[in-house]
Design an enzyme around this catalytic site. Sequence first.
Site, PDB file in Angstrom:
ATOM      1  N   ASP A  26       0.954  -1.125   0.074  1.00  0.00           N
ATOM      2  CA  ASP A  26       0.134  -0.085   0.021  1.00  0.00           C
ATOM      3  C   ASP A  26       1.053   1.257  -0.160  1.00  0.00           C
ATOM      4  OD1 ASP A  26      -2.665   1.370   0.039  1.00  0.00           O
ATOM      5  OD2 ASP A  26      -1.995   1.785   2.354  1.00  0.00           O
ATOM      6  N   ASP A  28      -0.255   5.045   0.567  1.00  0.00           N
ATOM      7  CA  ASP A  28      -0.627   6.184   1.782  1.00  0.00           C
ATOM      8  C   ASP A  28      -0.554   5.571   3.098  1.00  0.00           C
ATOM      9  OD1 ASP A  28      -1.381   8.488   0.301  1.00  0.00           O
ATOM     10  OD2 ASP A  28      -3.027   7.295  -0.309  1.00  0.00           O
ATOM     11  N   ASP A 225      -1.279  -0.508   6.280  1.00  0.00           N
ATOM     12  CA  ASP A 225      -1.668   0.152   7.425  1.00  0.00           C
ATOM     13  C   ASP A 225      -2.748   0.074   7.729  1.00  0.00           C
ATOM     14  OD1 ASP A 225      -2.148   1.981   5.225  1.00  0.00           O
ATOM     15  OD2 ASP A 225      -2.389   3.420   6.902  1.00  0.00           O
TER      16      ASP A 225
END
Length: 342
Positions: A26, A28, A225
């Site tokens: 990922d 961001d 995250d």
Amino acid sequence: MSQSVRTRPEGSGQALSEAYDTALLDLDGVVYAGGNAIAYAVESLGTARAGGMHLAYVTNNALRTPDTVADHLTELGIPTGADDVITSAQAVARLISEQVPAGARVLVIGGEGLRVALRERGLEPVESADEDPAAVVQGYGGPELPWGRFAEACYAIARGVPWYASNTDLTIPSARGIAPGNGAAVEVVRIATGAEPQVAGKPLPPMHRETILRTGAERPLVVGDRLDTDIEGAFNGEVDSLLVLTGVTDGAQLLAAPPQHRPTYVDADLRGMLTGQPEVTEAGDGFRCGGWTATAGADRLELDGDGEALDGLRALCAAAWTAAGEGVCELDAGKALARLEL
């Protein structure tokens, strides 16, 4: 990994960059936040790549094109080609192309990333519900997306045009904090129309399929995250995952994670890709990791010992997840987490 109830984080005797052939990362909250590289990301990814691991960047953000994302990563010091970037725009464009005639018009509510992805699949992006679109697609359009674009989607959907969404993330991290994501914009159209879109992005299967088709990964490791997109997407794809604590997920949310949101591994940041992961073992009525032992008491999670904070968090996860059926995840874990300063 099979879709079974995970009761503890797993260990690995090898560095994760050696145990898996491809990292599905990922962006961001993992590689950057607000456009700036997260601490240790550039160095860690460079080391993993030099050791032979293929790095692919998988994002639910449909605004930017793969070329733009690759250029940004390269500027940060992470050499990246457009072929290394997979977006939810690409996943939703493939989904649409499989359900509408070749060359069909698609009403775009979003940014350039959607338009480029649609053209890649031979579809024609249009801007108005009056241009006879065969589908409506909605993706993140940035903070300046005009309110009138939502109305345009509603006009087409009311006429029976099928509706697709790149993703439904309610929030997106920015340099100033957490901002509304595409999921919040999708809710506007859902409330106004009563319709439900077909969704392509993480954690749903179309996104995982897109990443595997484009990367050819045989032993992928999802790195993210967010529990409800990255980790659940890995669960749905039956592959392993690494949660890094540089984005939206904190220790309390991890302890309360239902089975589909429980990562295989947990680490502070992307340096966790370069090391083995410690084993969490049973110890009497609880679980031990490093210098910490955690148990699920009658009304709280209890933690004893000292050492690395992450080892304590891993032990706490094992205690919380094992006892989740008894409601322990609902109980106060604040004092235990406070000892770890997480």
